[in-house]
Design a protein around this motif. Structure first.
Motif, PDB file in Angstrom:
ATOM      1  N   ARG A 176       0.833  -1.200   0.000  1.00 31.25           N
ATOM      2  CA  ARG A 176       0.000   0.000   0.000  1.00 31.25           C
ATOM      3  C   ARG A 176       0.870   1.252   0.000  1.00 31.25           C
ATOM      4  N   LEU A 236      -9.052  -7.533  -3.604  1.00 24.63           N
ATOM      5  CA  LEU A 236      -9.848  -6.544  -2.863  1.00 24.63           C
ATOM      6  C   LEU A 236     -10.231  -7.014  -1.466  1.00 24.63           C
ATOM      7  N   ARG A 274      -8.891  -3.260   3.082  1.00 33.29           N
ATOM      8  CA  ARG A 274      -9.674  -2.039   3.187  1.00 33.29           C
ATOM      9  C   ARG A 274      -9.296  -1.098   2.049  1.00 33.29           C
ATOM     10  N   THR A 275     -10.189  -0.177   1.732  1.00 33.51           N
ATOM     11  CA  THR A 275      -9.962   0.699   0.588  1.00 33.51           C
ATOM     12  C   THR A 275      -9.582   2.127   0.971  1.00 33.51           C
ATOM     13  N   THR A 303      -6.454   4.346  -0.287  1.00 35.68           N
ATOM     14  CA  THR A 303      -6.367   4.990  -1.604  1.00 35.68           C
ATOM     15  C   THR A 303      -6.536   6.504  -1.517  1.00 35.68           C
ATOM     16  N   LYS A 346     -16.921  -3.129  -1.632  1.00 29.26           N
ATOM     17  CA  LYS A 346     -15.601  -2.536  -1.799  1.00 29.26           C
ATOM     18  C   LYS A 346     -15.440  -1.960  -3.204  1.00 29.26           C
ATOM     19  N   LEU A 386     -14.678   1.977  -4.021  1.00 27.44           N
ATOM     20  CA  LEU A 386     -13.601   2.472  -4.870  1.00 27.44           C
ATOM     21  C   LEU A 386     -14.135   3.466  -5.899  1.00 27.44           C
ATOM     22  N   TYR A 413     -10.268   1.484 -11.680  1.00 30.73           N
ATOM     23  CA  TYR A 413     -10.078   0.048 -11.499  1.00 30.73           C
ATOM     24  C   TYR A 413     -10.917  -0.740 -12.492  1.00 30.73           C
TER      25      TYR A 413
END
Length: 302
Positions: free
Chosen positions: A93, A114, A117-118, A121, A148, A152, A159
């Motif tokens: 990350r 995925l 956790r998002t 970003t 998720k 995003l 993505y």
């Protein structure tokens, strides 16, 4: 999304945005990480565990690679293709975020399930970050994965989402296509070793109009390919090869010996059956189809 015919061969081209910037190197990086939190029956690398020593080695290798990319004086794009799941590890990350802020990095992307956790970003430059996500039915509750993916999209992360074209995945894939935001491209990988009838292929093509590229291996022997010229594969030790599938060594990233080996060359293999390989085969013309989205597998039409 309407079906797209396979194009005729086209002339050599670079990813969108790189035509006037001199040398541009695309790197597929695969360090020693092998651990994954999923146990997919169709994956030979599922549910591996890395020892603490292996994880420390992977972290050190990734940090060394990230520093090398940041120190370059020419445009670079990076796709992380770990055997395992990288984004559950803090150092992946961090590398994605850091590289997204490097001015000469055009794109930094990673293949991921995925399961992480998002929120991380939010720290990245979203004009450069991209994710290549895969949904694995049976490994994660559908609603969790979809949540998720939608998150995003709400965050503005670029993505794609894909599935492996196993017959038992078709209903899940149809549901996913219906529930994903319209702008998110859903791709389908042909299951390894599976011969699809025309009727089966039509079902998958209805979801991914580019499934035809994945359905059968591409004859590649003697054909022009960008790998070994503007695209290379790098492992944790810095060993550079033209791609993940050709073992011949071009040199090392860190001592610069690989640069002397960069040149146009034909493919030495009979066939190429993986997207991260055949997307660079020049006769297929996929740099036009995926213009601006080569690494994250997002076609221009999406």
């Amino acid at each position: 999304m309407a079906a797209v015919p396979l194009p005729d061969p086209v002339v050599r081209g670079l990813p969108e945005g790189s035509e006037s910037s001199g040398e541009h190197l695309t790197i597929l990086y695969r360090g020693p990480l092998a651990s994954c939190d999923y146990d997919c029956p169709y994956c030979p690398f599922a549910k591996r565990r890395d020892s603490p020593e292996q994880l420390r080695a992977d972290r050190a290798a990734l940090e060394r690679f990230t520093a090398w990319v940041a120190a370059q004086d020419h445009p670079v794009s990076v796709l992380f293709t770990p055997w395992g799941e990288g984004v559950v590890r803090s150092w992946y990350r961090r590398a994605l975020v850091e590289l997204s802020h490097v001015p000469h990095v055009r794109r930094v992307a990673i293949q991921t399930n995925l399961s992480h956790r998002t929120a991380w970003t939010s720290d990245a430059d979203l004009s450069r970050l991209a994710l290549w996500a895969t949904y694995h039915p049976g490994q994660v509750p559908y609603e969790r994965f979809l949540g998720k993916a939608r998150d995003l999209a709400e965050r503005g992360v670029r993505y794609s989402v894909g599935v492996v074209g196993q017959p038992e995945h078709l209903a899940d894939a149809r549901r996913l296509r219906a529930d994903l935001p319209d702008h998110v491209y859903l791709w389908v990988n042909a299951a390894e070793g599976r011969a699809y009838t025309d009727a089966e292929a039509a079902d998958w093509t209805a979801l991914d109009p580019l499934f035809g590229y994945s359905r059968d291996p591409h004859p590649s022997l003697g054909r022009a390919c960008r790998t070994g010229e503007s695209v290379v594969s790098v492992d944790g030790d810095g060993t550079v090869r033209r791609c993940h599938f050709v073992p011949a060594v071009l040199g090392n990233l860190y001592d610069g010996t690989f640069r002397a080996g960069l040149r146009p060359r034909p493919c030495p293999l009979d066939v190429c059956d993986c997207h991260i390989g055949y997307v660079h085969l020049e006769p297929l013309g996929l740099y036009d189809v995926f213009a601006g989205g080569i690494l994250e597998r997002i076609p221009k039409l999406a």
